[in-house]
Design a protein around this motif. Structure first.
Motif, PDB file in Angstrom:
ATOM      1  N   ARG A   1       0.828  -1.202   0.000  1.00 50.96           N
ATOM      2  CA  ARG A   1       0.000   0.000   0.000  1.00 50.96           C
ATOM      3  C   ARG A   1       0.875   1.270   0.000  1.00 50.96           C
ATOM      4  NH1 ARG A   1      -4.639  -1.403   4.599  1.00 50.96           N
ATOM      5  NH2 ARG A   1      -5.531  -3.227   3.530  1.00 50.96           N
ATOM      6  N   ALA A   2       1.922   1.241   0.762  1.00 48.60           N
ATOM      7  CA  ALA A   2       2.790   2.419   0.839  1.00 48.60           C
ATOM      8  C   ALA A   2       3.477   2.699  -0.498  1.00 48.60           C
ATOM      9  CB  ALA A   2       3.826   2.229   1.939  1.00 48.60           C
TER      10      ALA A   2
ATOM     11  N   GLN B   1      11.002  11.982   4.829  1.00 47.24           N
ATOM     12  CA  GLN B   1       9.902  11.367   5.588  1.00 47.24           C
ATOM     13  C   GLN B   1       9.388  10.110   4.893  1.00 47.24           C
ATOM     14  OE1 GLN B   1       6.696  14.062   6.253  1.00 47.24           O
ATOM     15  NE2 GLN B   1       5.485  12.623   7.456  1.00 47.24           N
ATOM     16  N   SER B   2       9.239  10.183   3.548  1.00 48.67           N
ATOM     17  CA  SER B   2       8.741   9.013   2.806  1.00 48.67           C
ATOM     18  C   SER B   2       9.741   7.869   2.867  1.00 48.67           C
ATOM     19  CB  SER B   2       8.465   9.405   1.353  1.00 48.67           C
ATOM     20  OG  SER B   2       7.483  10.414   1.277  1.00 48.67           O
ATOM     21  N   LEU B   3      11.026   8.183   2.695  1.00 48.92           N
ATOM     22  CA  LEU B   3      12.039   7.123   2.702  1.00 48.92           C
ATOM     23  C   LEU B   3      12.159   6.482   4.084  1.00 48.92           C
ATOM     24  CD1 LEU B   3      14.833   8.746   0.481  1.00 48.92           C
ATOM     25  CD2 LEU B   3      13.106   7.066  -0.165  1.00 48.92           C
ATOM     26  N   GLN B   4      11.971   7.241   5.155  1.00 47.37           N
ATOM     27  CA  GLN B   4      12.020   6.677   6.503  1.00 47.37           C
ATOM     28  C   GLN B   4      10.919   5.642   6.698  1.00 47.37           C
ATOM     29  OE1 GLN B   4      14.307   7.336   9.154  1.00 47.37           O
ATOM     30  NE2 GLN B   4      13.282   5.471   9.828  1.00 47.37           N
ATOM     31  N   SER B   5       9.702   5.968   6.191  1.00 43.77           N
ATOM     32  CA  SER B   5       8.585   5.032   6.320  1.00 43.77           C
ATOM     33  C   SER B   5       8.826   3.772   5.513  1.00 43.77           C
ATOM     34  CB  SER B   5       7.294   5.725   5.864  1.00 43.77           C
ATOM     35  OG  SER B   5       6.210   4.825   5.905  1.00 43.77           O
ATOM     36  N   LEU B   6       9.352   3.942   4.272  1.00 47.37           N
ATOM     37  CA  LEU B   6       9.602   2.768   3.425  1.00 47.37           C
ATOM     38  C   LEU B   6      10.724   1.902   3.995  1.00 47.37           C
ATOM     39  CD1 LEU B   6       9.323   4.390  -0.103  1.00 47.37           C
ATOM     40  CD2 LEU B   6       7.703   2.820   0.956  1.00 47.37           C
ATOM     41  N   ALA B   7      11.759   2.518   4.526  1.00 48.03           N
ATOM     42  CA  ALA B   7      12.854   1.728   5.105  1.00 48.03           C
ATOM     43  C   ALA B   7      12.351   0.883   6.275  1.00 48.03           C
ATOM     44  CB  ALA B   7      13.970   2.665   5.553  1.00 48.03           C
TER      45      ALA B   7
END
Length: 713
Positions: free
Chosen positions: A598-599, A621-627
């Motif tokens: 979903r992300a 912020q987006s890369l932190q969530s994906l990592a």
């Protein structure tokens, strides 16, 4: 669009792809030819620009030409150059004296003030004593002279104390102010040289100031001394006298001056003007003659006047008074008329514009003297001949001087600059025409592709309404091919269409029609209207290069919309039967893999130029969530880089992979396992917008969840 569909399009349009490659090579060849033309034009412009390209360089070139001309004239024509430049030097000296008079007065006032005070007191005392003695000795004669002349006794007594005397004669060269000779003979000092320069400057200044009134400077009153000036175009004769000079004595001075000037001019014609001995001999003769005549005339003026003579004079004056006045008016009228006719003749000669001419009319117009400067001997002869023919009853004498011919003017570069401007204009028109031809070729390919995609979309449409809308859009877009072909043919034959307003109007009409077709495709496919109209032109005037860019951009947009319509019609779901009621089962909560999927579907990182994030804070912020999601799900995360259409194929392939590698490195730095993150570059195969440049959303990195077993062991 999927990779399978993309591959299918590449196979179906292989011939068009080859055509596009050939067209690209041709455009590159044209661009190279244009660059060579610009280099050749630059080599033609640089010599002209080096000599006169800016105000400073033009001034330097003109200064160099003038300096060379003046040096040559100084060697070849020294006297003519001196006569031409001398008025400028005299004007400069006059201006400097005028501007510095306050400083001169302030410096000399303490010294001259005391001297003037003592001298005036002594002079007034001496003058009073002389008047008393003269009045006591000649009281009766003074009264008789007062009755005869109408002057007061005091004025006659004062005049009697101031016997007229000649002190000095100066022969001065006009223009330069050089002292040619002086009488009586004495060693010439700086004082006499300065005196001659000042008199020449004052005479030139007065002649310029009185030239409009046909007047000249005849005498200068220095208080105790009076300097009488008479001159010719080449020489100036000055006499320093003291005392009161009656009119008869001034007439004697005029005759002596004319005799001296004529003698000196005769000497100048025979190349003896530089002979100081001859000049002094002329002045010595004039001085002795003037002294003798002044003495004789003063004795005549001092003779007593009897009472009978006074009555006779009164009668003779009273009776013919009216006739005299009428005769004087007629003489003045005739003088003005002759002066006006001669002035009109000179004004009708265009070569005399800017050359000073002085007209001296004798009593009742019997004589006319013309003096001044002329540009050539032909002009001088034309003036004298025309005046003598127009005024046959007037004795015309000329004292016109021919000045040296002016130096040739600097070369006129304006024709070369005009030719260069014409070449530049033609070059700009050809560039604009080539840009439009490239845009029409690109638009033709895009319109054909869009028409084929719309035909295929109409065939795959699930509803009759959508099929009819897509078919109408196809017919409309195909009709643009004829207009584009005619426009391309006209601009290929001649560049005149690029100069006319009708040619621009045709391009605007085609661009507007294609935008309308794009709006129709958007309406049929149900897309956003804003996306179709966001490239609408502004109210500002458009040039041919701008219109060429608009034509290429709107054709690209139509091709993209037609491709999207085909994809939408192909992937549209089949009509489903009515749903059957089934018991509602609560779905299980998503696991870590599903959360990561979903992300990835809603997350993208956008770039500005190169590998620079457009919004570094949002990207972090987006890369932190994906990592964090990759670490939890323990599945492969594929990082896919994209570019817009700016740049070539080789550059975009490298840039797409560099963007993906940058994001992969940042994910690993945030804690994602190295073996679970991979980078892929796909260039611009999946554009999400027609916009190009730093703000284009096509410059992005997307994320895909990999297959099981894709991770590196």
């Amino acid at each position: 669009m999927s990779e399978g569909v993309t591959r299918l399009k590449e196979l179906l349009f292989d011939s068009e792809t080859q055509t596009l490659r050939a067209l690209t090579q041709r455009l590159e060849a044209i661009a190279a030819a244009d660059a060579a033309g610009r280099d050749e034009l630059k080599t033609l412009i640089e010599p002209i620009f080096e000599r006169a390209g800016s105000s400073e360089r033009l001034a330097a070139s003109v200064s160099e030409v003038l300096s060379t001309a003046l040096r040559q004239a100084e060697v070849r024509e020294h006297h003519q150059l001196a006569d031409s430049i001398a008025p400028v030097v005299v004007s400069t000296i006059k201006a400097e004296l005028l501007n510095s008079r306050d400083e001169m007065v302030e410096a000399l006032y303490p010294i001259t003030g005391r001297m003037v005070k003592a001298y005036v007191a002594s002079a007034i005392k001496d003058l009073s004593d002389q008047i008393n003695r003269h009045f006591e000795q000649n009281a009766l004669m003074l009264r008789l002279q007062s009755l005869a002349t109408g002057k007061s006794v005091a004025e006659l007594a004062m005049a009697g104390t101031q016997a007229f005397a000649l002190h000095d004669l100066y022969l001065i060269r006009r223009g330069t102010g050089a002292l040619v000779a002086r009488w009586p003979a004495a060693s010439t000092t700086n004082r006499e040289q300065a005196m001659s320069g000042i008199l020449a400057a004052l005479n030139e200044f007065a002649n310029e100031a009185l030239s409009a009134d046909q007047g000249t400077l005849r005498q200068i009153d220095f208080g105790n001394d009076i300097v009488y000036l008479r001159g010719s175009p080449k020489f100036l004769l000055a006499a320093r006298c003291s005392g009161v000079a009656p009119d008869s004595i001034e007439h004697i001075i005029d005759e002596a001056f004319l005799t001296t000037i004529e003698g000196q001019h005769v000497a100048s014609v025979t190349d003896r003007d530089d002979d100081n001995g001859h000049a002094f001999a002329t002045l010595d003769k004039t001085g002795r003659t003037l002294t003798a005549r002044i003495t004789d005339e003063a004795a005549i003026q001092r003779r007593p006047v009897g009472l009978g003579a006074l009555k006779l004079v009164a009668a003779l004056v009273t009776l013919p008074l009216l006739g005299y006045l009428a005769y004087g008016w007629y003489g003045e009228f005739r003088e003005n008329r002759i002066r006006s006719q001669a002035g009109q003749i000179i004004d009708q000669l265009p070569e005399m514009a800017g050359y000073p001419i002085t007209l001296k009319v004798g009593a009742r117009g019997t004589t006319l003297n013309i003096s001044g400067l002329t540009p050539s001997a032909q002009s001088k002869a034309a003036i004298v001949q025309s005046v003598r023919q127009t005024l046959p009853a007037t004795a015309v004498t000329d004292e016109l001087a021919v000045i040296a011919a002016p130096a040739p003017p600097p070369p006129d570069l304006r024709p070369d600059l005009a030719k260069l401007q014409t070449k530049l204009s033609a070059f700009e028109i050809n560039l604009a025409r080539d840009a439009l031809l490239r845009a029409t070729a690109r638009a033709t390919l895009n319109i054909k592709q869009a028409a084929d995609d719309l035909a295929a979309a109409a065939a795959a449409a699930r509803s009759d309404k959508l099929r009819a809308q897509l078919a109408a859009a196809e017919l409309s877009i195909r009709s643009r091919l004829q207009a584009i072909a005619e426009l391309q043919a006209d601009f290929s034959v001649s560049s005149e269409s690029a100069k006319t307003a009708s040619g621009l109007d045709r391009v605007i009409a085609i661009v507007t029609a294609i935008r309308q077709d794009a709006a129709a495709i958007v309406a049929a496919s149900g897309s956003s209207q804003t996306a179709a109209t966001k490239a609408a032109p502004s109210d500002a005037p458009r040039t041919l290069p701008h219109l060429a860019d608009d034509l290429a951009a709107v054709s690209d947009r139509v091709a993209s919309l037609a491709s999207s319509a085909l994809l939408a019609a192909t992937l549209a779901p089949q009509p489903q039967p009515p749903p059957v009621a089934v018991p509602v089962v609560q779905p299980p909560p998503p696991n870590d893999r599903e959360l990561l999927e979903r992300a990835t579907r809603s997350t993208a990182v956008f770039f500005a130029d190169g590998t620079d994030y457009r919004d570094p804070a949002a990207a972090a912020q987006s890369l932190q969530s994906l990592a964090s999601g990759v670490t939890k799900a323990r599945v492969v995360l594929r990082v896919v880089g994209y570019t817009d259409e700016a740049g070539g194929l080789t550059i975009n392939s490298t840039l797409a992979l560099q963007r993906a590698e940058k994001v992969r490195a940042d994910l690993i730095a945030l804690g994602a396992p190295d073996r679970l993150v991979s980078a892929v570059g796909r260039q611009f195969s999946r554009d999400i917008s027609s916009k190009a440049g730093p703000g284009s959303p096509n410059r992005r990195v997307e994320f895909e969840v990999g297959f099981d077993g894709e991770a590196q062991p």
